[in-house]
Design a protein around this motif. Structure first.
Motif, PDB file in Angstrom:
ATOM      1  N   GLN A   1      -8.851   6.631  -3.217  1.00  0.00           N
ATOM      2  CA  GLN A   1      -7.689   6.850  -4.080  1.00  0.00           C
ATOM      3  C   GLN A   1      -8.111   7.306  -5.471  1.00  0.00           C
ATOM      4  N   ASN A   2      -9.266   6.806  -5.969  1.00  0.00           N
ATOM      5  CA  ASN A   2      -9.736   7.224  -7.292  1.00  0.00           C
ATOM      6  C   ASN A   2     -10.113   8.703  -7.295  1.00  0.00           C
ATOM      7  N   ARG A   3     -10.697   9.143  -6.201  1.00  0.00           N
ATOM      8  CA  ARG A   3     -11.052  10.557  -6.083  1.00  0.00           C
ATOM      9  C   ARG A   3      -9.793  11.427  -6.067  1.00  0.00           C
ATOM     10  N   LEU A   4      -8.778  10.962  -5.347  1.00  0.00           N
ATOM     11  CA  LEU A   4      -7.521  11.710  -5.278  1.00  0.00           C
ATOM     12  C   LEU A   4      -6.823  11.728  -6.639  1.00  0.00           C
ATOM     13  N   ILE A   5      -6.808  10.576  -7.318  1.00  0.00           N
ATOM     14  CA  ILE A   5      -6.175  10.496  -8.640  1.00  0.00           C
ATOM     15  C   ILE A   5      -6.864  11.437  -9.625  1.00  0.00           C
ATOM     16  N   LYS A   6      -8.186  11.432  -9.600  1.00  0.00           N
ATOM     17  CA  LYS A   6      -8.952  12.292 -10.505  1.00  0.00           C
ATOM     18  C   LYS A   6      -8.668  13.765 -10.244  1.00  0.00           C
ATOM     19  N   ASN A   7      -8.664  14.157  -8.958  1.00  0.00           N
ATOM     20  CA  ASN A   7      -8.435  15.565  -8.621  1.00  0.00           C
ATOM     21  C   ASN A   7      -6.979  15.976  -8.818  1.00  0.00           C
TER      22      ASN A   7
ATOM     23  N   PHE B   1      -1.882  -1.362  -3.852  1.00  0.00           N
ATOM     24  CA  PHE B   1      -1.049  -0.579  -2.932  1.00  0.00           C
ATOM     25  C   PHE B   1      -1.927   0.321  -2.062  1.00  0.00           C
ATOM     26  N   PHE B   2      -2.891   0.993  -2.669  1.00  0.00           N
ATOM     27  CA  PHE B   2      -3.737   1.949  -1.949  1.00  0.00           C
ATOM     28  C   PHE B   2      -4.682   1.244  -0.984  1.00  0.00           C
ATOM     29  N   ALA B   3      -5.054   0.030  -1.293  1.00  0.00           N
ATOM     30  CA  ALA B   3      -5.987  -0.704  -0.429  1.00  0.00           C
ATOM     31  C   ALA B   3      -5.418  -0.937   0.958  1.00  0.00           C
ATOM     32  N   ASP B   4      -4.088  -0.946   1.068  1.00  0.00           N
ATOM     33  CA  ASP B   4      -3.435  -1.211   2.359  1.00  0.00           C
ATOM     34  C   ASP B   4      -3.069   0.061   3.121  1.00  0.00           C
ATOM     35  N   ILE B   5      -3.284   1.229   2.514  1.00  0.00           N
ATOM     36  CA  ILE B   5      -2.847   2.480   3.126  1.00  0.00           C
ATOM     37  C   ILE B   5      -3.870   2.992   4.137  1.00  0.00           C
TER      38      ILE B   5
ATOM     39  N   VAL C   1       2.266   4.487   5.081  1.00  0.00           N
ATOM     40  CA  VAL C   1       1.751   4.090   6.391  1.00  0.00           C
ATOM     41  C   VAL C   1       0.556   3.168   6.176  1.00  0.00           C
ATOM     42  N   LYS C   2       0.671   1.944   6.683  1.00  0.00           N
ATOM     43  CA  LYS C   2      -0.319   0.916   6.400  1.00  0.00           C
ATOM     44  C   LYS C   2      -1.461   0.896   7.425  1.00  0.00           C
ATOM     45  N   LYS C   3      -2.578   0.285   7.016  1.00  0.00           N
ATOM     46  CA  LYS C   3      -3.726   0.097   7.904  1.00  0.00           C
ATOM     47  C   LYS C   3      -3.389  -0.913   8.996  1.00  0.00           C
ATOM     48  N   GLY C   4      -4.251  -0.943  10.015  1.00  0.00           N
ATOM     49  CA  GLY C   4      -4.072  -1.907  11.092  1.00  0.00           C
ATOM     50  C   GLY C   4      -3.300  -1.313  12.247  1.00  0.00           C
ATOM     51  N   TYR C   5      -3.468  -1.924  13.393  1.00  0.00           N
ATOM     52  CA  TYR C   5      -2.773  -1.454  14.591  1.00  0.00           C
ATOM     53  C   TYR C   5      -1.778  -2.512  15.041  1.00  0.00           C
ATOM     54  N   THR C   6      -0.527  -2.138  15.074  1.00  0.00           N
ATOM     55  CA  THR C   6       0.526  -2.995  15.609  1.00  0.00           C
ATOM     56  C   THR C   6       0.943  -2.431  16.960  1.00  0.00           C
ATOM     57  N   PRO C   7       0.920  -3.213  18.028  1.00  0.00           N
ATOM     58  CA  PRO C   7       1.315  -2.696  19.348  1.00  0.00           C
ATOM     59  C   PRO C   7       2.746  -2.174  19.326  1.00  0.00           C
ATOM     60  N   PRO C   8       3.067  -1.205  20.165  1.00  0.00           N
ATOM     61  CA  PRO C   8       4.438  -0.675  20.232  1.00  0.00           C
ATOM     62  C   PRO C   8       5.452  -1.789  20.461  1.00  0.00           C
ATOM     63  N   GLN C   9       6.601  -1.640  19.823  1.00  0.00           N
ATOM     64  CA  GLN C   9       7.641  -2.673  19.871  1.00  0.00           C
ATOM     65  C   GLN C   9       8.881  -2.216  20.635  1.00  0.00           C
ATOM     66  N   TYR C  10       8.956  -0.944  20.942  1.00  0.00           N
ATOM     67  CA  TYR C  10      10.144  -0.421  21.622  1.00  0.00           C
ATOM     68  C   TYR C  10       9.811   0.908  22.282  1.00  0.00           C
TER      69      TYR C  10
ATOM     70  N   LYS D   1       3.703   8.818  -6.424  1.00  0.00           N
ATOM     71  CA  LYS D   1       3.066   7.670  -5.768  1.00  0.00           C
ATOM     72  C   LYS D   1       1.750   7.311  -6.458  1.00  0.00           C
ATOM     73  N   LEU D   2       0.964   8.317  -6.803  1.00  0.00           N
ATOM     74  CA  LEU D   2      -0.320   8.071  -7.459  1.00  0.00           C
ATOM     75  C   LEU D   2      -0.145   7.417  -8.812  1.00  0.00           C
ATOM     76  N   ARG D   3       0.874   7.834  -9.536  1.00  0.00           N
ATOM     77  CA  ARG D   3       1.038   7.398 -10.921  1.00  0.00           C
ATOM     78  C   ARG D   3       1.777   6.079 -11.079  1.00  0.00           C
TER      79      ARG D   3
END
Length: 381
Positions: free
Chosen positions: A259-265, A247-251, A300-309, A239-241
């Motif tokens: 994400q840059n810190r994770l990629i570096k490490n 993509f990471f901005a929405d996670i 898993v994306k940012k933001g809150y979506t109310p339950p749908q079911y 996923k990182l590579r």
């Protein structure tokens, strides 16, 4: 007939949980002898940002054998989120059931009136201003929140995970104008994390679990071993590579170049546990990093979506399922073929659950293949 709900992970269900259930149900049953009990549990991934020790259907069986009449699923997008969205998702689903009268949760404080005061305080403008100021200083969210509560109320806040969750449950009930009445009991001794750590060390924990729960868990361990986030390390590296920056901005839980810190490490560390150990700071806590990494793996994306079911994982043969079908304010999913009446948003949420289960099987030492479409409801007499 009265119905009580409990929000849980049961990862796994242990003696401390049984004590909690006895406290929660005993007092109520004195007044309501026909009390119905509903659990809403996390799916195959949990709030610490790791795979559950055994799958959600096995944990559903544990819950039913422990005394629940109905077990619902807390979808992935809430189950792995921080306390606020975890609580909002669970409470919204319970409220939409239309049959829940009360919510009982364990807390270290065990004082519903004080927790309500903390909840009210944490919704004030003064609180939010102090919180944001602390976050700008680089403090972790839990620390920043604790300081904000203490300054706003001019009193020491008893920091503990279940106190924090309790406050969020109360806030969520208020937000949806729910008629569900919250109450709390003292959190029982015993920790699921301690138990999981013991299992990883090869220790016998049968004396720390009810016999029926240990039998279910032990059979799973014998057949598939224990799950580990480290077993998903290759997926994480992939996923990182292969994903662009956007993509990471929405996670969820990824912000400010994390994400840059994770990629570096990740360049010099193969395992997720090693990456976390080298990336951890006061601001980026172990749990924050672990959740962020899991969210990258599962999209898993940012933001809150109310339950749908409302998805049912299991039940005992009684009137409760019929009552739910009559009163529910959201579509009820009993099996995955019932998707024709779902909205596109609901289908997306459900599909994320299905896809995450495929990844979940890869987290085990002995590869476990689970097809959600082939899994049956857990039904007990």
């Amino acid at each position: 007939m009265k119905t009580i709900a409990i929000i849980a992970e049961y990862n796994p269900l242990h003696n401390g949980h049984i004590q909690h259930l006895q406290k929660a149900f005993f007092d109520s049953c004195q007044t309501f002898p026909n009390l119905q009990k509903v659990a809403i549990i996390s799916g195959n991934f949990v709030q610490r940002g790791e795979p559950a020790i055994c799958d959600k259907w096995l944990r559903t069986r544990m819950a039913l054998l422990a005394g629940f009449d109905l077990v619902l699923e807390l979808p992935l997008c809430y189950a792995t989120a921080s306390a606020e969205n975890f609580a909002k998702g669970a409470i919204s689903i319970l409220d939409a059931c239309g049959i829940i009268d009360s919510l009982c949760f364990g807390s270290e404080l065990a004082d519903i009136f004080t927790l309500k005061n903390y909840a009210k305080t944490s919704q004030s403008e003064n609180f939010d201003a102090i919180l944001q100021d602390n976050l700008k200083k680089g403090l972790s969210y839990p620390t920043a929140k604790t300081i904000a509560i203490e300054k706003t109320m001019s009193t020491e806040f008893p920091v503990a995970p279940n106190n924090v969750l309790g406050i969020e449950y109360i806030k969520a009930l208020t937000a949806v104008n729910s008629k569900i009445v919250p109450y709390t009991v003292a959190r029982s001794a015993g920790s699921a994390k301690t138990l999981r750590d013991s299992l990883k060390n090869g220790e016998n924990v049968s004396d720390k679990m009810p016999t029926f729960a240990w039998k279910i868990l032990n059979e799973s361990i014998q057949n598939h071993g224990l799950p580990s986030l480290d077993n998903l390390s290759k997926i994480f590296h992939y996923k990182l590579r292969t994903n662009p920056t956007e993509f990471f901005a929405d996670i969820l839980d990824i912000s400010e170049g994390l994400q840059n810190r994770l990629i570096k490490n990740a360049e010099n560390n193969a395992l997720i546990s090693e990456i976390i150990a080298t990336a951890k700071t006061k601001r980026y806590t172990f749990l924050r990093l672990q959740r962020a990494i899991l969210h990258i793996i599962l999209d898993v994306k940012k933001g809150y979506t109310p339950p749908q079911y409302i998805r049912i994982l299991g039940f005992k043969k009684s009137q409760i399922l019929k009552q739910l079908q009559q009163q529910a304010k959201l579509p009820i999913i009993i099996n995955l073929s019932q998707q024709e009446n779902l909205s596109s948003t609901a289908k997306t949420m459900l599909n994320a659950e299905i896809e995450s289960t495929k990844i979940y099987g890869l987290a085990f030492d002995k590869n476990l293949q689970i097809n959600e479409y082939k899994k049956s409801l857990v039904v007990l007499p």
